[in-house]
Design a protein around this motif. Structure first.
Motif, PDB file in Angstrom:
ATOM      1  N   ILE A  48      -7.227 -21.868   7.197  1.00 15.55           N
ATOM      2  CA  ILE A  48      -6.713 -21.742   6.197  1.00 15.55           C
ATOM      3  C   ILE A  48      -6.566 -20.389   5.637  1.00 15.55           C
ATOM      4  O   ILE A  48      -7.554 -19.518   5.856  1.00 15.55           O
ATOM      5  CB  ILE A  48      -7.238 -22.469   4.876  1.00 15.55           C
ATOM      6  CG1 ILE A  48      -7.538 -24.057   5.402  1.00 15.55           C
ATOM      7  CG2 ILE A  48      -6.343 -22.534   3.462  1.00 15.55           C
ATOM      8  CD1 ILE A  48      -8.255 -24.893   4.101  1.00 15.55           C
ATOM      9  N   VAL A  49      -5.412 -19.828   5.255  1.00 21.16           N
ATOM     10  CA  VAL A  49      -5.339 -18.353   4.929  1.00 21.16           C
ATOM     11  C   VAL A  49      -4.589 -18.557   3.697  1.00 21.16           C
ATOM     12  O   VAL A  49      -3.643 -19.255   3.284  1.00 21.16           O
ATOM     13  CB  VAL A  49      -4.284 -17.406   5.763  1.00 21.16           C
ATOM     14  CG1 VAL A  49      -5.200 -17.322   7.109  1.00 21.16           C
ATOM     15  CG2 VAL A  49      -3.201 -18.052   6.265  1.00 21.16           C
ATOM     16  N   SER A  50      -5.086 -17.725   2.615  1.00 20.31           N
ATOM     17  CA  SER A  50      -4.598 -18.092   1.288  1.00 20.31           C
ATOM     18  C   SER A  50      -4.874 -17.062   0.199  1.00 20.31           C
ATOM     19  O   SER A  50      -5.667 -16.179   0.476  1.00 20.31           O
ATOM     20  CB  SER A  50      -5.343 -19.317   0.532  1.00 20.31           C
ATOM     21  OG  SER A  50      -4.777 -19.661  -0.646  1.00 20.31           O
ATOM     22  N   MET A  51      -3.788 -16.848  -0.841  1.00 17.25           N
ATOM     23  CA  MET A  51      -4.082 -15.896  -1.804  1.00 17.25           C
ATOM     24  C   MET A  51      -4.284 -16.776  -3.066  1.00 17.25           C
ATOM     25  O   MET A  51      -3.520 -17.869  -3.355  1.00 17.25           O
ATOM     26  CB  MET A  51      -3.070 -14.999  -1.987  1.00 17.25           C
ATOM     27  CG  MET A  51      -3.354 -13.973  -3.140  1.00 17.25           C
ATOM     28  SD  MET A  51      -2.102 -12.423  -3.176  1.00 17.25           S
ATOM     29  CE  MET A  51      -2.770 -11.386  -2.068  1.00 17.25           C
ATOM     30  N   LEU A  52      -5.347 -16.366  -3.752  1.00 19.66           N
ATOM     31  CA  LEU A  52      -5.726 -17.135  -4.982  1.00 19.66           C
ATOM     32  C   LEU A  52      -5.474 -16.333  -6.262  1.00 19.66           C
ATOM     33  O   LEU A  52      -5.984 -15.331  -6.137  1.00 19.66           O
ATOM     34  CB  LEU A  52      -7.212 -17.741  -4.845  1.00 19.66           C
ATOM     35  CG  LEU A  52      -7.425 -18.537  -3.795  1.00 19.66           C
ATOM     36  CD1 LEU A  52      -9.033 -18.768  -3.702  1.00 19.66           C
ATOM     37  CD2 LEU A  52      -6.854 -19.796  -3.535  1.00 19.66           C
ATOM     38  N   LEU A  53      -5.389 -16.710  -7.405  1.00 20.58           N
ATOM     39  CA  LEU A  53      -5.110 -16.288  -8.669  1.00 20.58           C
ATOM     40  C   LEU A  53      -5.919 -17.045  -9.636  1.00 20.58           C
ATOM     41  O   LEU A  53      -5.415 -18.427  -9.831  1.00 20.58           O
ATOM     42  CB  LEU A  53      -3.852 -16.038  -8.967  1.00 20.58           C
ATOM     43  CG  LEU A  53      -3.338 -15.080 -10.261  1.00 20.58           C
ATOM     44  CD1 LEU A  53      -2.604 -14.109 -10.330  1.00 20.58           C
ATOM     45  CD2 LEU A  53      -3.188 -16.214 -11.501  1.00 20.58           C
ATOM     46  N   LYS A  54      -6.578 -16.814 -10.488  1.00 18.68           N
ATOM     47  CA  LYS A  54      -7.016 -17.126 -11.687  1.00 18.68           C
ATOM     48  C   LYS A  54      -6.877 -16.358 -13.000  1.00 18.68           C
ATOM     49  O   LYS A  54      -7.260 -15.111 -12.743  1.00 18.68           O
ATOM     50  CB  LYS A  54      -8.351 -18.049 -11.532  1.00 18.68           C
ATOM     51  CG  LYS A  54      -9.536 -16.927 -11.496  1.00 18.68           C
ATOM     52  CD  LYS A  54     -10.766 -17.953 -11.292  1.00 18.68           C
ATOM     53  CE  LYS A  54     -12.057 -17.079 -11.188  1.00 18.68           C
ATOM     54  NZ  LYS A  54     -13.226 -17.674 -11.251  1.00 18.68           N
ATOM     55  N   ALA A  55      -6.753 -16.681 -14.151  1.00 17.66           N
ATOM     56  CA  ALA A  55      -6.504 -15.954 -15.325  1.00 17.66           C
ATOM     57  C   ALA A  55      -6.866 -16.774 -16.472  1.00 17.66           C
ATOM     58  O   ALA A  55      -6.731 -18.116 -16.368  1.00 17.66           O
ATOM     59  CB  ALA A  55      -5.207 -15.259 -15.496  1.00 17.66           C
TER      60      ALA A  55
END
Length: 330
Positions: A48-55
């Motif tokens: 798995i390759v991913s970019m994650l964002l949380k805010a």
């Protein structure tokens, strides 16, 4: 009369031969079956390759619920690469699939960080047609970056819901699956995240010795408390999903999927006149390196830049990441 019968028989035989030997003609007439073939004990690597964002934004109570964050909010954005072993623990009416995380590379703003997913084991139980019925972490520790829910969402593109009949290219079928999420600002009270999806086969193509169906999907996430909330508390939430999966029509395996999932919620405390807004966004590619060893090389993300407040409706059209230039090897 005999000649006419022979002529009609010859035409019918020719038509039957065309249907049998020409895949596109056969598929347009008879439809396409999307199998779910599981072999107990089978173990295979998954990447798995991913970019994650949380805010997060804690703010005064808005007059109307909304998911627009202030421009001053700085989200946390992570690059993540995972390797895991997928093992079919049980087949039959309620298949169980286990995932052992054996490789983890995590970076935030270009700086490598130690993660906490390594050696974690997750268990997924499937229902009829490949519907995810249950997903749990059975060994390891919670990650502040990828919790149990977001790990389940990340693996979900491998298990697109199969239709209960043969379908033609472009024909739409629906599926849904749910997972429980504990809300920390509500003393871990759980809400259901129901993922409602529409699927269709965009095209069929052959590569190497595989016949692949490209399945496009799109849908929404609805958030519902499992139990009634206090009278002075409201919870609102929504989410959006968009993706593409390559399904091997012989093995029944999804060998590659590109997925964009964004969702969020706001806990509104009416008496205190405050609300807590959380947003989560992920773009990822999941693939089987045994047949697609280089599939992660051209992965790109459409995430907001670091420092830019995310918007939950900001899901761009998917890029042509799963395209004919991606090599498939046996």
């Amino acid at each position: 009369m005999k000649r006419l019968a022979l002529s009609i028989g010859g035409v019918l035989l020719l038509a039957a031969a065309l249907v049998f030997f020409v895949p596109s003609l056969r598929q347009s007439i008879l439809g396409i079956a999307l199998p779910l073939n599981l072999q107990e004990g089978r173990a295979e690597p998954i990447h798995i390759v991913s970019m994650l964002l949380k805010a997060r934004e804690v703010r005064g109570l808005s007059s109307q619920p909304n998911f627009t964050m202030d421009d001053t909010v700085t989200p946390d954005v992570y690059d993540l690469a995972l390797g895991c072993v997928e093992k079919t623990e049980r087949t039959g009416a309620d298949p169980v699939i286990a995932y052992l995380i054996n490789e983890e590379n995590l970076a935030q703003i270009g700086v490598k960080k130690s993660g906490s997913l390594l050696n974690n084991v997750f268990s997924m139980r499937l229902g009829r047609g490949g519907v995810i019925e249950n997903f749990l972490m059975i060994k390891g520790q919670e990650s502040p970056i990828v919790d149990e829910v977001r790990m389940g969402q990340m693996l979900a593109p491998l298990w697109i819901v199969r239709p209960d009949k043969r379908v033609t290219v472009g024909e739409v079928w629906s599926g849904r699956w749910s997972i429980a999420y504990p809300v920390d600002t509500l003393d871990k009270a759980k809400i259901n995240l129901e993922h409602r999806l529409n699927y269709h086969i965009a095209r069929i193509f052959s590569q190497k010795d595989m016949e692949l169906a490209v399945v496009d999907y799109e849908g929404s996430i609805t958030l519902t408390p499992q139990k009634p909330l206090p009278s002075n508390v409201e919870l609102v939430g929504e989410g959006h999903i968009k993706g593409e999966a390559w399904l091997n029509l012989k093995s029944g395996q999804v060998i590659l999927a590109d997925d964009r999932t964004a969702w969020g919620y706001a806990v509104r405390f009416l008496e205190e006149k405050t609300e807590d807004l959380r947003l989560f966004d992920r773009k990822s590619r999941i693939f089987r390196p045994s047949v697609m060893p280089n599939a992660g090389d051209n992965f790109t993300s459409a995430m907001p830049k670091d420092g830019q407040a995310p918007q939950i409706n900001d899901i761009s059209d998917k890029e042509p990441t799963a395209n004919s230039s991606t090599s498939v090897n046996r």
